[in-house]
Enzyme design. Structure first.
Site, mmCIF file in Angstrom:
data_model
loop_
_atom_site.group_PDB
_atom_site.id
_atom_site.type_symbol
_atom_site.label_atom_id
_atom_site.label_comp_id
_atom_site.label_asym_id
_atom_site.label_seq_id
_atom_site.Cartn_x
_atom_site.Cartn_y
_atom_site.Cartn_z
ATOM 1 N N GLY A 1 -4.917 0.870 6.252
ATOM 2 C CA GLY A 1 -4.722 1.548 5.015
ATOM 3 C C GLY A 1 -4.318 3.064 5.458
ATOM 4 O O GLY A 1 -4.051 3.969 4.708
ATOM 5 N N GLU B 1 -7.324 -2.316 11.625
ATOM 6 C CA GLU B 1 -6.100 -3.191 11.333
ATOM 7 C C GLU B 1 -4.775 -2.512 10.406
ATOM 8 O O GLU B 1 -4.593 -3.072 9.435
ATOM 9 C CB GLU B 1 -6.557 -4.763 10.711
ATOM 10 C CG GLU B 1 -7.515 -4.585 9.596
ATOM 11 C CD GLU B 1 -7.913 -5.880 9.032
ATOM 12 O OE1 GLU B 1 -8.465 -6.548 9.833
ATOM 13 O OE2 GLU B 1 -7.793 -5.919 7.793
ATOM 14 N N PRO B 2 -4.413 -1.709 10.907
ATOM 15 C CA PRO B 2 -3.391 -0.942 10.066
ATOM 16 C C PRO B 2 -2.175 -1.640 10.028
ATOM 17 O O PRO B 2 -1.692 -2.455 11.136
ATOM 18 C CB PRO B 2 -3.090 0.597 10.628
ATOM 19 C CG PRO B 2 -4.221 0.370 11.761
ATOM 20 C CD PRO B 2 -4.765 -0.589 12.099
ATOM 21 N N GLY B 3 -1.398 -1.506 9.133
ATOM 22 C CA GLY B 3 0.071 -2.124 8.943
ATOM 23 C C GLY B 3 1.127 -0.976 8.998
ATOM 24 O O GLY B 3 1.886 -0.654 9.981
ATOM 25 N N ARG C 1 9.061 -1.275 -3.497
ATOM 26 C CA ARG C 1 8.080 -0.393 -3.700
ATOM 27 C C ARG C 1 8.132 0.613 -4.811
ATOM 28 O O ARG C 1 7.405 0.694 -5.701
ATOM 29 C CB ARG C 1 7.904 0.398 -2.434
ATOM 30 C CG ARG C 1 7.362 -0.598 -1.234
ATOM 31 C CD ARG C 1 6.717 0.302 -0.123
ATOM 32 N NE ARG C 1 5.608 0.728 -0.398
ATOM 33 C CZ ARG C 1 5.342 2.044 -0.682
ATOM 34 N NH1 ARG C 1 6.296 2.858 -0.482
ATOM 35 N NH2 ARG C 1 4.184 2.521 -0.978
ATOM 36 N N TYR D 1 5.209 0.302 -7.822
ATOM 37 C CA TYR D 1 4.247 1.263 -7.378
ATOM 38 C C TYR D 1 4.707 2.605 -7.913
ATOM 39 O O TYR D 1 3.944 3.539 -7.834
ATOM 40 C CB TYR D 1 3.810 1.286 -6.273
ATOM 41 C CG TYR D 1 3.358 0.025 -5.436
ATOM 42 C CD1 TYR D 1 2.571 -0.935 -5.758
ATOM 43 C CD2 TYR D 1 4.283 -0.560 -4.355
ATOM 44 C CE1 TYR D 1 2.120 -2.096 -5.383
ATOM 45 C CE2 TYR D 1 3.962 -1.699 -3.615
ATOM 46 C CZ TYR D 1 3.019 -2.532 -4.159
ATOM 47 O OH TYR D 1 2.579 -3.517 -3.671
ATOM 48 N N CYS E 1 19.793 -6.578 -12.252
ATOM 49 C CA CYS E 1 19.980 -6.571 -13.705
ATOM 50 C C CYS E 1 18.452 -6.332 -14.339
ATOM 51 O O CYS E 1 18.049 -7.142 -15.292
ATOM 52 C CB CYS E 1 20.724 -7.729 -14.218
ATOM 53 S SG CYS E 1 22.228 -7.501 -14.854
ATOM 54 N N GLU E 2 18.034 -5.044 -14.147
ATOM 55 C CA GLU E 2 16.942 -4.716 -15.017
ATOM 56 C C GLU E 2 16.813 -3.369 -15.151
ATOM 57 O O GLU E 2 17.259 -2.438 -14.132
ATOM 58 C CB GLU E 2 15.589 -5.151 -14.277
ATOM 59 C CG GLU E 2 15.419 -6.868 -14.302
ATOM 60 C CD GLU E 2 14.009 -7.129 -14.151
ATOM 61 O OE1 GLU E 2 12.963 -6.306 -14.387
ATOM 62 O OE2 GLU E 2 13.829 -8.311 -13.367
ATOM 63 N N TYR F 1 6.310 -2.872 4.056
ATOM 64 C CA TYR F 1 6.376 -3.499 2.894
ATOM 65 C C TYR F 1 7.973 -3.193 2.280
ATOM 66 O O TYR F 1 7.998 -3.020 0.937
ATOM 67 C CB TYR F 1 5.325 -2.831 1.751
ATOM 68 C CG TYR F 1 4.008 -2.923 2.472
ATOM 69 C CD1 TYR F 1 3.469 -4.154 2.654
ATOM 70 C CD2 TYR F 1 3.164 -1.941 2.904
ATOM 71 C CE1 TYR F 1 2.165 -4.450 3.078
ATOM 72 C CE2 TYR F 1 2.040 -2.222 3.671
ATOM 73 C CZ TYR F 1 1.439 -3.262 3.636
ATOM 74 O OH TYR F 1 0.181 -3.463 4.529
HETATM 75 N N1 LLP Z 1 -5.789 -5.416 6.190
HETATM 76 C C1 LLP Z 1 -6.092 -6.068 4.909
HETATM 77 C C2 LLP Z 1 -7.035 -7.109 4.629
HETATM 78 C C3 LLP Z 1 -5.013 -5.721 4.081
HETATM 79 O O1 LLP Z 1 -5.255 -6.286 2.701
HETATM 80 C C4 LLP Z 1 -3.955 -4.737 4.150
HETATM 81 C C5 LLP Z 1 -3.036 -4.392 3.304
HETATM 82 C C6 LLP Z 1 -4.036 -4.319 5.494
HETATM 83 C C7 LLP Z 1 -4.787 -4.576 6.512
HETATM 84 C C8 LLP Z 1 -2.952 -3.336 6.049
HETATM 85 O O2 LLP Z 1 -2.960 -2.187 5.286
HETATM 86 P P1 LLP Z 1 -1.965 -0.850 5.593
HETATM 87 O O3 LLP Z 1 -2.542 -0.352 6.961
HETATM 88 O O4 LLP Z 1 -0.553 -1.542 5.784
HETATM 89 O O5 LLP Z 1 -2.201 -0.013 4.604
HETATM 90 N N2 LLP Z 1 2.462 -3.455 -0.717
HETATM 91 C C9 LLP Z 1 1.795 -2.253 -0.698
HETATM 92 C C10 LLP Z 1 0.717 -2.167 0.330
HETATM 93 C C11 LLP Z 1 -0.391 -3.273 0.172
HETATM 94 C C12 LLP Z 1 -1.185 -3.538 0.836
HETATM 95 C C13 LLP Z 1 -2.026 -4.640 1.045
HETATM 96 N N3 LLP Z 1 -3.153 -4.900 2.176
HETATM 97 C C14 LLP Z 1 2.745 -1.087 -0.616
HETATM 98 O O6 LLP Z 1 4.080 -1.315 -0.388
HETATM 99 O O7 LLP Z 1 2.243 0.112 -0.748
#
Ligand code: LLP
Length: 456
Positions: A273, A314-316, A353, A357, A382-383, A411
């Site tokens: 997050g 666990e960040p992404g 995105r 969002y 086409c939207e 994402y």
């Molecule tokens: N762990 C779990 C269980 C999650 O559901 C997620 C993201 C993460 C870790 C990683 O979160 P991050 O560190 O990337 O914030 N598509 C959306 C974001 C959806 C996130 C879903 N879960 C966007 O484009 O902003």
């Protein structure tokens, strides 16, 4: 001809060679120039043209050094303060194997949300036990594969727990589990990605003792091995508060599990997050600030619990978001009575995105500086809602110009689709002055996959 004469002749033929030619930026320097809003310069323009000419558009470009730098920054902030620490990468943010491989090389584990992501992680070199599988809706085949591999299943419901019990018994294996806990915390982010609030579909609630009941039940099951507890309160979080509140609640739960059920957890996963800046000048919580604020809360909580589980994160987005650039080309420019649209060759099929969002991504027009005007960067889907950037003051664009959209590494490609029968974009990984294709551009034949299996 003597060497001296040869060099003299060369000098006469090409006097320009001696003149001080301005140093051309490397591809990576050009990416950084885009970040600093300096893509009007001929050097940066040439670098982006080179990328577009070689690989076409739309093109996802990832900066390897940025990804590695983010991993190093997180480790540097948390490592010294949390000696028992494990960092995983949430693959969903960017599932390109080359990107995952970089983060694996940094020593990160893998957090996945589907069996497809498990297979991707395995392909990159992860072993089953290094993977954490989180999903609120796992299918039978997914449970089967995860248990067979020794992956940690992050259980989301009592129904899932009993299905795991049955499958583990069938496989004569002990399934490794944690529970995803819904802590009921609002981290103040976009509603769709606010996962830890009580009304979200995720996890077993602390509220009403549901989470406690889950551990109590699992404790009586010889088919499962309880390894930890997990929560994830949301994405693009820019302040520390939500994490601190969550940590307090979860550590109190850790204590409760020990005191009442004699359960000691191997790990406590506080999720991902961590937000990144999407706007010029935007300041967001740094890993250093988060680690510093979390350390005393953690210390106090583990002292009260009487033991210390390993802290998992666990960040992404944090690792890959700022590393990604989406390079697109202008098809047409059109002025209506109300607005000017710069129509580009990518839409929400390529970067969802903004449409999904109302997310803001910076855009830069490559190689131009003159006659700024306010425009919408419109996609080719086409939207009506297919606007990639709204109301931006940009230099005047012409057909054929290149536009780069920043912070598209998380994402971006992973949420893209073939909607409107547009093949998927290509992806390249930039290191210094080289760009390596890490996913080839989709082809029209990819659109007709189903034809091979269609009933006659
Ligand atoms: N762990 C779990 C269980 C999650 O559901 C997620 C993201 C993460 C870790 C990683 O979160 P991050 O560190 O990337 O914030 N598509 C959306 C974001 C959806 C996130 C879903 N879960 C966007 O484009 O902003």
């Amino acid at each position: 001809m003597s060497l001296r004469r040869l060099s003299l002749a060369l000098l006469l033929l090409a006097p320009g060679l001696l003149a001080q030619t301005p140093k051309q930026p490397t591809l990576q320097e050009a990416l950084l120039a885009a970040r600093a809003d300096r893509v009007g310069t001929p050097g940066a323009e040439a670098a982006f043209r080179r990328l577009a000419d070689a690989h076409g558009t739309p093109l996802y470009i990832y900066d390897q050094a940025h990804i590695q730098g983010q991993a190093a920054a997180l480790k540097a902030a948390f490592g010294p303060r949390f000696p028992k620490l494990r960092i995983l990468y949430a693959l969903k943010a960017n599932t390109n194997p080359a990107v995952i491989g970089l983060l694996r090389a940094e020593g990160l584990g893998a957090e996945v949300v589907s069996v497809g992501e498990i297979e991707t992680a395995l392909q990159v070199g992860y072993k089953g036990p290094e993977i954490m599988f989180t999903s609120s809706s796992k299918g039978p085949a997914e449970l089967r594969r995860a248990i067979a591999l020794g992956t940690v299943l992050n259980v989301d419901s009592m129904d899932e727990l009993s299905q795991i019990q049955v499958e583990a018994r069938r496989q004569k294996k002990q399934a490794r589990i944690s529970f995803r806990i819904n802590p009921g915390v609002d981290p103040h982010t976009i509603h769709q990605i606010n996962t830890g609030i009580a009304e979200s579909k995720f996890g077993l609630h602390l509220q009403g003792g549901l989470a406690f009941k889950a551990y109590e039940t699992a404790k009586g099951m010889p088919e499962v091995l309880i390894e930890g507890a997990h929560c994830h309160i949301g994405s693009q979080i820019t302040e520390t508060e939500g994490y601190l509140l969550t940590a307090r609640k979860m550590l109190a739960f850790v204590k409760e599990l020990k005191d009442k059920l004699d359960i000691r957890l191997g790990f406590l996963d506080l999720g991902g997050g961590l937000g990144i800046p999407y706007r010029d000048g935007q300041v967001v919580m740094s890993p250093e600030e988060l680690a510093q604020a979390l350390a005393p809360v953690w210390k106090e909580g583990v002292a009260a619990a009487g033991y210390e589980p390993t802290l998992w994160l666990e960040p992404g987005r944090f690792f890959v978001g700022g590393a990604g650039y989406l390079l697109v080309r202008v098809n047409t420019v059109k002025t209506t009575p109300l607005k000017t649209f710069v129509n580009v060759d990518a839409g929400f099929n390529t970067l969802m995105r903004p449409a999904m969002y109302q997310a803001y991504h910076r855009v830069r027009l490559i190689g131009r500086t003159a006659d700024p005007l306010t425009v919408d960067i419109a996609g080719d889907v086409c939207e009506t809602g297919d606007i990639l950037a709204e109301g931006r003051l940009l230099p005047k664009a012409k057909a054929g110009d290149l536009v780069v959209i920043l912070d598209a590494g998380a994402y971006g490609f992973s949420m893209s689709s073939e909607y409107n029968a547009r093949p998927l974009a290509a992806e390249v990984l930039v290191s210094g002055n080289t760009a390596k294709v890490v996913r080839r551009r989709g082809q029209f034949k990819d659109l007709f996959r189903s034809a091979a299996t269609a009933p006659k």
